[in-house]
Design a protein around this motif. Sequence first.
Motif, PDB file in Angstrom:
ATOM      1  N   VAL B  26      17.265   8.855 -75.477  1.00 17.84           N
ATOM      2  CA  VAL B  26      17.770   7.941 -74.455  1.00 17.84           C
ATOM      3  C   VAL B  26      17.410   6.480 -74.737  1.00 17.84           C
ATOM      4  N   PRO B  27      16.135   6.155 -75.020  1.00 20.98           N
ATOM      5  CA  PRO B  27      15.827   4.737 -75.258  1.00 20.98           C
ATOM      6  C   PRO B  27      16.582   4.182 -76.464  1.00 20.98           C
ATOM      7  N   MET B 196      13.151  -2.559 -77.818  1.00 22.70           N
ATOM      8  CA  MET B 196      12.176  -2.666 -78.898  1.00 22.70           C
ATOM      9  C   MET B 196      12.291  -1.474 -79.858  1.00 22.70           C
ATOM     10  N   PHE B 197      12.501  -0.324 -79.295  1.00 24.99           N
ATOM     11  CA  PHE B 197      12.667   0.899 -80.069  1.00 24.99           C
ATOM     12  C   PHE B 197      13.814   0.715 -81.072  1.00 24.99           C
ATOM     13  N   GLY B 199      15.058  -2.150 -82.033  1.00 25.71           N
ATOM     14  CA  GLY B 199      14.722  -3.268 -82.920  1.00 25.71           C
ATOM     15  C   GLY B 199      13.949  -2.822 -84.148  1.00 25.71           C
ATOM     16  N   VAL B 200      12.963  -1.957 -83.972  1.00 23.37           N
ATOM     17  CA  VAL B 200      12.196  -1.507 -85.145  1.00 23.37           C
ATOM     18  C   VAL B 200      13.022  -0.651 -86.082  1.00 23.37           C
ATOM     19  N   VAL B 201      14.020   0.047 -85.537  1.00 25.71           N
ATOM     20  CA  VAL B 201      14.887   0.819 -86.432  1.00 25.71           C
ATOM     21  C   VAL B 201      15.623  -0.152 -87.355  1.00 25.71           C
ATOM     22  N   LEU B 202      16.092  -1.265 -86.796  1.00 24.46           N
ATOM     23  CA  LEU B 202      16.749  -2.278 -87.629  1.00 24.46           C
ATOM     24  C   LEU B 202      15.792  -2.807 -88.695  1.00 24.46           C
ATOM     25  N   VAL B 203      14.576  -3.122 -88.265  1.00 20.69           N
ATOM     26  CA  VAL B 203      13.595  -3.664 -89.208  1.00 20.69           C
ATOM     27  C   VAL B 203      13.322  -2.671 -90.336  1.00 20.69           C
ATOM     28  N   ALA B 204      13.145  -1.401 -89.972  1.00 15.43           N
ATOM     29  CA  ALA B 204      12.807  -0.400 -90.982  1.00 15.43           C
ATOM     30  C   ALA B 204      13.950  -0.198 -91.973  1.00 15.43           C
ATOM     31  N   VAL B 205      15.171  -0.132 -91.472  1.00 16.86           N
ATOM     32  CA  VAL B 205      16.317   0.048 -92.362  1.00 16.86           C
ATOM     33  C   VAL B 205      16.418  -1.144 -93.311  1.00 16.86           C
ATOM     34  N   ALA B 206      16.252  -2.339 -92.759  1.00 13.27           N
ATOM     35  CA  ALA B 206      16.326  -3.547 -93.583  1.00 13.27           C
ATOM     36  C   ALA B 206      15.236  -3.534 -94.642  1.00 13.27           C
ATOM     37  N   PRO B 390       7.170   2.344 -81.688  1.00  8.50           N
ATOM     38  CA  PRO B 390       7.604   2.154 -80.291  1.00  8.50           C
ATOM     39  C   PRO B 390       8.110   3.438 -79.653  1.00  8.50           C
ATOM     40  N   MET B 391       8.665   4.349 -80.490  1.00  9.10           N
ATOM     41  CA  MET B 391       9.088   5.630 -79.948  1.00  9.10           C
ATOM     42  C   MET B 391       7.875   6.386 -79.399  1.00  9.10           C
ATOM     43  N   LEU B 392       6.798   6.418 -80.211  1.00  7.74           N
ATOM     44  CA  LEU B 392       5.586   7.100 -79.748  1.00  7.74           C
ATOM     45  C   LEU B 392       5.025   6.420 -78.502  1.00  7.74           C
ATOM     46  N   ALA B 393       5.099   5.078 -78.490  1.00  8.17           N
ATOM     47  CA  ALA B 393       4.601   4.354 -77.319  1.00  8.17           C
ATOM     48  C   ALA B 393       5.395   4.750 -76.079  1.00  8.17           C
TER      49      ALA B 393
END
Lengths: 342, 484
Positions: B26-27, B196-197, B199-206, B390-393
Amino acid sequence: MELTTLWFLIVGVLLIGYFVLDGFDYGVGMSLPFLGRDDTDRRLIINTIGPVWDLNETWLIVAGAALFAAFPEWYATMFSGFYLALLLILVALILRGVSFEYRHQGKGEQWTRWFDQFIFWGSALPPLLWGVAFANLAQGLPISLLPQGGWIYEGTLLTLLNPYGLLGGLVMLLICFAHGLVFISLKTLGDMRQRARRLATKVGIAAIVAGAGFLIWTILMHRDHEMLWLIVLCAAVAAIGLIGGFIANLAGREGWAFTGNAVAITFALLTIFMALFPYLMYSTIDPAFSMSIEGAASSQKTLELMTWVAGFTMPLVLAYQAWTYWVFRKRLTREAIPAGAH
Amino acid sequence: MNEFLDALTLARWQFGLTTLYHFIFVPLTIGMSLLVAILQTAWVRTGKVKYLRLTRLFGKIFLINFAMGVVTGIVQEFQFGMNWSNYSRFVGDIFGAPLAMEGLIAFFFEATFIGLWIFGWDKLPKKIHVLTIWFVWIGTVLSAYFILAANAFMQNPVGFEINEERGRAELDSIGSVLLNPVALTQFPHTLFASIMFAGVVLVAVAAWHLQRGQFVDEMRTTLRFGAWTNIVAFLGVGLTGHELGMVMTQTQPMKMAAAEALYNTASGPDASFSIFSWGTPDGMHEIFSVRIPYLLSFLSNGTFDGTVEGIRDLQAEYELAFCGADSALTCPSDGSFVPIVWVTYWSFRWMTGLGAFAALVSAVGLWITRKNAELPAWVWKVAIWTAPIPMLASLVGWVFTEMGRQPWIVFGVMTTEQGVSPGVPGWAVLVSLIVFTLVYGGLAVLEFKLITRAAKEGPPEIEMHDDSGDGEGEPDQQKLATVY
């Protein structure tokens, strides 16, 4: 009209919307092993419902939530009572739902074959099990009263699997199958359109035979009902829809055939709802334990609120969903399916 | 044997499992639909194919994830009736309303426009098509609001009255239910955390592609977009989290006390926040801890000299209030109103710590990537491994919210043990728990594989018509058609 009766009708409308709309995409899913000779065929079949299956299934979610809000006793008793049957439906819906999105994402034939299986079983089980559940509602269930108030289902999964219940499941399965086949012939051109129409004829005959048996049984079972004439009327319209749809399909009039099937599903469910009225669950243990619409309903305030919400949103929902069907009105061909997954 | 077949325990495990699993998807749906909508808008406005390619890439990741969110959501709706029928009977009149409103107002809307977005690439004009993804986002946000309002009713029941004759809670004011202070603060908090969740996916892929020197132009855009998103979203998470903490102190003081493992009422400098604490499980003795004075008072009251009630005092208060002669629904069978303290204590710290860590990584990342310099491999590794944080958070955040609510199913109105379905045998719940665990486990593996594969493939090639002669040309819409 009293609000409780109105909400009985609204929940009925939502459930009918679910079976008419998701009904044809269940049928499309069931046709996969029968009509899909190669992968392009199968993708063509799945793409006929691609843009709409999700919004069709939403009718179930909204019907469930409306049931919860308007008749919490019914929601609580039925969903805890039909526990294992519902579990099966949920698993079927989960696997089917992810399959549409995932089948083309993987690599290798085995992957695709797995998801095609999930789509088939995920499309066949829900109408079968819902048919069993609704037939049992019409027949009456072993429910009794809890000491602290409220109702409880005393049977098991096996209680539901009686001849009348199973016939109800079979009828729902066959009607949805025919409905989906007609939809495929409505949405495609060329060979696929012809094959879907031919199979719809065969399935249609089976649906008419089983459906007639079910409707007559239902009428006989409720021959003492106060509103027997309404039950008979609804059953008759359902039969006319089913037979009319069958004839239209033979004549190659796909739009009318689809309409006929939709009328059949609508009025078969109305027959069941009329047979139930004024109860939601009829007790086979003692008629005095039966759950009336009044007894299961929410407070006047909640029903009023929900009436306002439904009154404002339903026209909008119908408008934008109709627009979706309009946007994707074109028939599909094998050529429209690009080679290789995107 | 009976221990394993206790329907209440099993139903609680099932609720926890299915809800947390649902809450992975969901997030990401809420956050990713927003970021995809922004990317597609950037394409429509600038005409740069770079943005279109990114829209396609993250759109694909979004859809793989969306499918899971939808199907696991159906289970959420049905299990209230299946496993918690007493609860459904007792509060259905009021709890069902926001759920039905979600369906009628938000869910129909979202499901319809997602279909239009996926299949409408070559059927709708560009500007209408980009609106469909914005509508999907609006649908997810509305949906989240109604669901959080329903959850807030369980945390802080408002707008109802008890009907003695019918033996249930009934709706008194829908305005109060929808404007529940817990919902009003929980909503932006969850929304920012979801963004934020994504956002980090974008950062990681990049980071994954930049480390390999692939798609450098697109991925630098992605990296900086993702990192800025995280930092802004984290500020939102922090500020709303503080508001939420204060609302929680007022509405569920026991939850706040349990979050801090505060056994005795404290005020001023004694109301300190422990960053780390190690003591005996009953909280009687503290062996070692690192504490910041005044901070707990600030977190709970917004002032430095406030008082924070401790677990012992609250337990005594609740016993008086809820365990009288006429309290079948409100007095837990063991008489304890204390949630499992180590769970609340640690989930609270992991939630805040992980969130802050992810934001810190983003801020550092933005600083060191501001120039086009070569960076050592470990920088990218850190960025990639930040993705699940952020997913774990979010997940431990929900563990905290829901475990901190115990022993209540509706705070002060009904205990969890009262809410369970009568007549559903333990073995049936066990069967469904096993089935869901297996199905969800299998799907988790698939989902992870599919998302990482899509991410590694990178942005798709897009064929261009160049009939106008103005350089870049128009992307071929027909070639874009998404089909299953």
